[in-house]
Design a protein around this motif. Structure first.
Motif, PDB file in Angstrom:
ATOM      1  N   ALA A 280       0.855  -1.185   0.000  1.00  0.00           N
ATOM      2  CA  ALA A 280       0.000   0.000   0.000  1.00  0.00           C
ATOM      3  C   ALA A 280       0.890   1.233   0.000  1.00  0.00           C
ATOM      4  CB  ALA A 280      -0.918   0.004   1.218  1.00  0.00           C
ATOM      5  N   ARG A 281       0.419   2.275  -0.642  1.00  0.00           N
ATOM      6  CA  ARG A 281       1.131   3.552  -0.646  1.00  0.00           C
ATOM      7  C   ARG A 281       0.210   4.631  -0.087  1.00  0.00           C
ATOM      8  NH1 ARG A 281       3.128   7.192  -5.787  1.00  0.00           N
ATOM      9  NH2 ARG A 281       4.545   8.580  -4.623  1.00  0.00           N
ATOM     10  N   PHE A 282       0.610   5.215   1.024  1.00  0.00           N
ATOM     11  CA  PHE A 282      -0.113   6.285   1.699  1.00  0.00           C
ATOM     12  C   PHE A 282       0.679   7.560   1.422  1.00  0.00           C
ATOM     13  CE2 PHE A 282      -0.249   8.458   6.026  1.00  0.00           C
ATOM     14  CZ  PHE A 282      -1.473   9.056   5.843  1.00  0.00           C
ATOM     15  N   TRP A 283       0.112   8.450   0.590  1.00  0.00           N
ATOM     16  CA  TRP A 283       0.913   9.588   0.156  1.00  0.00           C
ATOM     17  C   TRP A 283       0.020  10.794  -0.138  1.00  0.00           C
ATOM     18  CZ3 TRP A 283       0.663  11.652  -4.923  1.00  0.00           C
ATOM     19  CH2 TRP A 283      -0.133  10.923  -5.824  1.00  0.00           C
ATOM     20  N   GLY A 284       0.663  11.935  -0.238  1.00  0.00           N
ATOM     21  CA  GLY A 284      -0.055  13.163  -0.529  1.00  0.00           C
ATOM     22  C   GLY A 284       0.747  14.375  -0.106  1.00  0.00           C
ATOM     23  N   GLU A 285       0.052  15.470   0.089  1.00  0.00           N
ATOM     24  CA  GLU A 285       0.675  16.740   0.470  1.00  0.00           C
ATOM     25  C   GLU A 285       0.134  17.147   1.847  1.00  0.00           C
ATOM     26  OE1 GLU A 285       3.357  19.883  -0.362  1.00  0.00           O
ATOM     27  OE2 GLU A 285       2.871  18.170  -1.662  1.00  0.00           O
ATOM     28  N   MET A 286       1.053  17.286   2.804  1.00  0.00           N
ATOM     29  CA  MET A 286       0.669  17.756   4.131  1.00  0.00           C
ATOM     30  C   MET A 286       0.712  19.283   4.132  1.00  0.00           C
ATOM     31  SD  MET A 286      -0.252  17.222   7.251  1.00  0.00           S
ATOM     32  CE  MET A 286      -0.414  15.492   6.853  1.00  0.00           C
ATOM     33  N   ARG A 287      -0.456  19.900   4.377  1.00  0.00           N
ATOM     34  CA  ARG A 287      -0.557  21.363   4.381  1.00  0.00           C
ATOM     35  C   ARG A 287      -1.171  21.825   5.687  1.00  0.00           C
ATOM     36  NH1 ARG A 287      -3.391  21.063  -1.532  1.00  0.00           N
ATOM     37  NH2 ARG A 287      -1.511  20.638  -2.779  1.00  0.00           N
ATOM     38  N   LEU A 288      -0.660  22.922   6.201  1.00  0.00           N
ATOM     39  CA  LEU A 288      -1.120  23.438   7.484  1.00  0.00           C
ATOM     40  C   LEU A 288      -2.268  24.428   7.343  1.00  0.00           C
ATOM     41  CD1 LEU A 288       2.333  23.999   9.226  1.00  0.00           C
ATOM     42  CD2 LEU A 288       0.967  21.919   9.098  1.00  0.00           C
ATOM     43  N   ASP A 289      -2.444  24.990   6.162  1.00  0.00           N
ATOM     44  CA  ASP A 289      -3.468  26.016   5.969  1.00  0.00           C
ATOM     45  C   ASP A 289      -4.855  25.380   5.860  1.00  0.00           C
ATOM     46  OD1 ASP A 289      -4.423  28.557   5.766  1.00  0.00           O
ATOM     47  OD2 ASP A 289      -3.899  28.832   3.653  1.00  0.00           O
ATOM     48  N   VAL A 290      -5.862  26.175   6.140  1.00  0.00           N
ATOM     49  CA  VAL A 290      -7.251  25.747   5.987  1.00  0.00           C
ATOM     50  C   VAL A 290      -7.964  26.773   5.115  1.00  0.00           C
ATOM     51  CG1 VAL A 290      -7.250  24.576   8.212  1.00  0.00           C
ATOM     52  CG2 VAL A 290      -8.019  26.950   8.077  1.00  0.00           C
ATOM     53  N   ARG A 291      -9.192  26.503   4.753  1.00  0.00           N
ATOM     54  CA  ARG A 291      -9.946  27.446   3.937  1.00  0.00           C
ATOM     55  C   ARG A 291     -10.082  28.775   4.678  1.00  0.00           C
ATOM     56  NH1 ARG A 291     -13.867  23.105   2.752  1.00  0.00           N
ATOM     57  NH2 ARG A 291     -15.386  24.294   3.983  1.00  0.00           N
ATOM     58  N   PRO A 292     -10.024  29.898   3.951  1.00  0.00           N
ATOM     59  CA  PRO A 292      -9.993  31.219   4.606  1.00  0.00           C
ATOM     60  C   PRO A 292     -11.097  31.428   5.629  1.00  0.00           C
ATOM     61  CG  PRO A 292      -9.553  31.448   2.256  1.00  0.00           C
ATOM     62  CD  PRO A 292      -9.915  30.020   2.476  1.00  0.00           C
ATOM     63  N   GLU A 293     -12.307  30.974   5.326  1.00  0.00           N
ATOM     64  CA  GLU A 293     -13.422  31.228   6.244  1.00  0.00           C
ATOM     65  C   GLU A 293     -13.337  30.394   7.525  1.00  0.00           C
ATOM     66  OE1 GLU A 293     -14.900  28.074   3.265  1.00  0.00           O
ATOM     67  OE2 GLU A 293     -13.558  29.824   3.302  1.00  0.00           O
ATOM     68  N   LEU A 294     -12.406  29.402   7.556  1.00  0.00           N
ATOM     69  CA  LEU A 294     -12.285  28.538   8.732  1.00  0.00           C
ATOM     70  C   LEU A 294     -11.017  28.801   9.540  1.00  0.00           C
ATOM     71  CD1 LEU A 294     -13.492  25.185   7.124  1.00  0.00           C
ATOM     72  CD2 LEU A 294     -14.781  26.685   8.649  1.00  0.00           C
ATOM     73  N   ARG A 295     -10.216  29.758   9.124  1.00  0.00           N
ATOM     74  CA  ARG A 295      -8.981  30.053   9.857  1.00  0.00           C
ATOM     75  C   ARG A 295      -9.307  30.517  11.268  1.00  0.00           C
ATOM     76  NH1 ARG A 295      -6.175  33.143   4.733  1.00  0.00           N
ATOM     77  NH2 ARG A 295      -5.611  31.227   3.588  1.00  0.00           N
ATOM     78  N   GLY A 296      -8.595  29.958  12.228  1.00  0.00           N
ATOM     79  CA  GLY A 296      -8.838  30.257  13.624  1.00  0.00           C
ATOM     80  C   GLY A 296      -9.922  29.406  14.254  1.00  0.00           C
ATOM     81  N   ARG A 297     -10.620  28.622  13.436  1.00  0.00           N
ATOM     82  CA  ARG A 297     -11.705  27.785  13.956  1.00  0.00           C
ATOM     83  C   ARG A 297     -11.358  26.303  13.935  1.00  0.00           C
ATOM     84  NH1 ARG A 297     -16.567  29.331  10.266  1.00  0.00           N
ATOM     85  NH2 ARG A 297     -17.506  27.614  11.454  1.00  0.00           N
ATOM     86  N   ILE A 298     -10.580  25.870  12.936  1.00  0.00           N
ATOM     87  CA  ILE A 298     -10.149  24.478  12.868  1.00  0.00           C
ATOM     88  C   ILE A 298      -8.643  24.432  12.666  1.00  0.00           C
ATOM     89  CG2 ILE A 298     -12.349  23.749  11.880  1.00  0.00           C
ATOM     90  CD1 ILE A 298     -10.838  23.380   9.212  1.00  0.00           C
ATOM     91  N   ARG A 299      -8.083  23.258  12.837  1.00  0.00           N
ATOM     92  CA  ARG A 299      -6.639  23.064  12.708  1.00  0.00           C
ATOM     93  C   ARG A 299      -6.359  22.080  11.583  1.00  0.00           C
ATOM     94  NH1 ARG A 299      -2.754  20.804  17.549  1.00  0.00           N
ATOM     95  NH2 ARG A 299      -0.764  20.937  16.452  1.00  0.00           N
ATOM     96  N   GLY A 300      -5.439  22.423  10.705  1.00  0.00           N
ATOM     97  CA  GLY A 300      -5.061  21.545   9.617  1.00  0.00           C
ATOM     98  C   GLY A 300      -3.790  20.781   9.939  1.00  0.00           C
ATOM     99  N   GLY A 301      -3.351  19.983   8.968  1.00  0.00           N
ATOM    100  CA  GLY A 301      -2.077  19.298   9.113  1.00  0.00           C
ATOM    101  C   GLY A 301      -2.169  17.878   9.620  1.00  0.00           C
ATOM    102  N   TYR A 302      -3.142  17.092   9.137  1.00  0.00           N
ATOM    103  CA  TYR A 302      -3.168  15.684   9.520  1.00  0.00           C
ATOM    104  C   TYR A 302      -3.784  14.851   8.396  1.00  0.00           C
ATOM    105  CZ  TYR A 302      -8.125  16.419  10.646  1.00  0.00           C
ATOM    106  OH  TYR A 302      -9.460  16.736  10.582  1.00  0.00           O
ATOM    107  N   ALA A 303      -3.381  13.579   8.370  1.00  0.00           N
ATOM    108  CA  ALA A 303      -3.921  12.594   7.440  1.00  0.00           C
ATOM    109  C   ALA A 303      -3.695  11.225   8.049  1.00  0.00           C
ATOM    110  CB  ALA A 303      -3.237  12.686   6.070  1.00  0.00           C
TER     111      ALA A 303
END
Length: 281
Positions: free
Chosen positions: A97-120
């Protein structure tokens, strides 16, 4: 229910009966009237394969998720990998199996400060049957063994965690341990983690009163990448060939020990897992 799903459901039900019949000595248990005409046996110490990742059917047993599910911007792919170069060194079936992608810390502009990004992450799916849920009994084994290949951005190498959910009364409990990789060349390696070294967490927080893992009923196993914890983004790429339960005589590499600092730092290491797919039902 599709025919293939029904067949899998009935197969799990048959396995549940056989497993519980083999272990039944309790007259109040689920199958009290079944007598086994066998002498007492020593518990098996043989390696126990929990999951393989060699066919598309194997991968259907897993659920995936990432921060994009709630408004983040990370990407996730979980697919069968037949690439000969990436599978070089695997014994047996040359696929994984290959588990892959792009880890990004940003979230959609309207959700900044409300949710946390950076997980998969990904985890095995629960296995219901006619008689109850199928769980794995690893109480006769000391270590979780994972055959893995690490690629992608090297800054993310210390952001992978392995997660175990047991069939306990608190469904949000999750046992967790960081994955410590030894190789830097993208090759395959075995990682051995003592079950006793897993840390109990609940909704992303370290549980203050640690208890012994209920290894008689392991419900799900998964791996998560928590780039948001360490503030690291980049391309991730993890190969997974098998997950087993083994004993000391089967350990072929130095153990993946859990440093005391992981216990002391607690939520700094393991927060943001509340949305990780290894966490839910």
């Amino acid at each position: 229910m599709a025919l293939s799903n029904l067949s899998a459901y009935l197969n799990r039900s048959t396995r549940y009966v056989l497993d519980n019949t083999a272990k039944s000595t309790d007259p109040t248990g689920p199958f009290p009237l079944v007598l086994r005409m066998e002498g007492a046996k020593e518990p098996s110490r043989a390696p126990m394969t929990l999951f393989t990742f060699q066919t598309r059917e194997d991968l259907k047993r897993f659920a995936t998720g990432c921060d994009a599910d709630i408004g983040g911007t990370s990407t996730l792919h979980f697919e069968l990998d037949d690439n000969p170069e990436r599978n070089k060194g695997i014994t047996g079936a040359p696929s994984s199996a290959r588990f892959w992608g792009e880890m990004r810390l940003d979230v959609r502009p309207e959700l900044r400060g409300r949710i946390r990004g950076g997980y998969a992450g990904f985890r095995s799916k629960p296995r219901p049957s006619l008689f109850g849920e199928i769980c794995d009994d690893v109480s006769n084994h000391q270590f979780l063994a994972l055959h893995l290949r690490l690629g992608g951005d090297p800054r993310l190498r210390n952001s992978y965690f392995v997660n175990i959910q047991t069939d306990g009364p608190v469904t949000t409990d999750l046992w967790q341990h960081r994955l410590y990789f030894k190789r830097n060349d993208g090759g395959w390696e075995d990682i051995f983690i003592p079950f006793d070294n897993f840390i109990l967490t609940n909704t992303g927080e370290l549980v203050q009163h640690q208890i012994t893992m209920f290894r008689e009923r392991v419900r799900t196993v998964g791996i998560s990448l928590l780039g948001g914890n360490s503030g690291v983004s980049g391309t991730y790429d993890l190969g997974i060939h098998s997950i087993r339960a083994v004993n000391e005589e089967d350990v072929t590499m130095p153990l993946c020990e859990c440093p005391l600092t992981l216990l002391q730092s607690g939520p700094q290491c393991i927060s943001a897992i509340e949305k990780d797919p290894s966490h839910g039902a």
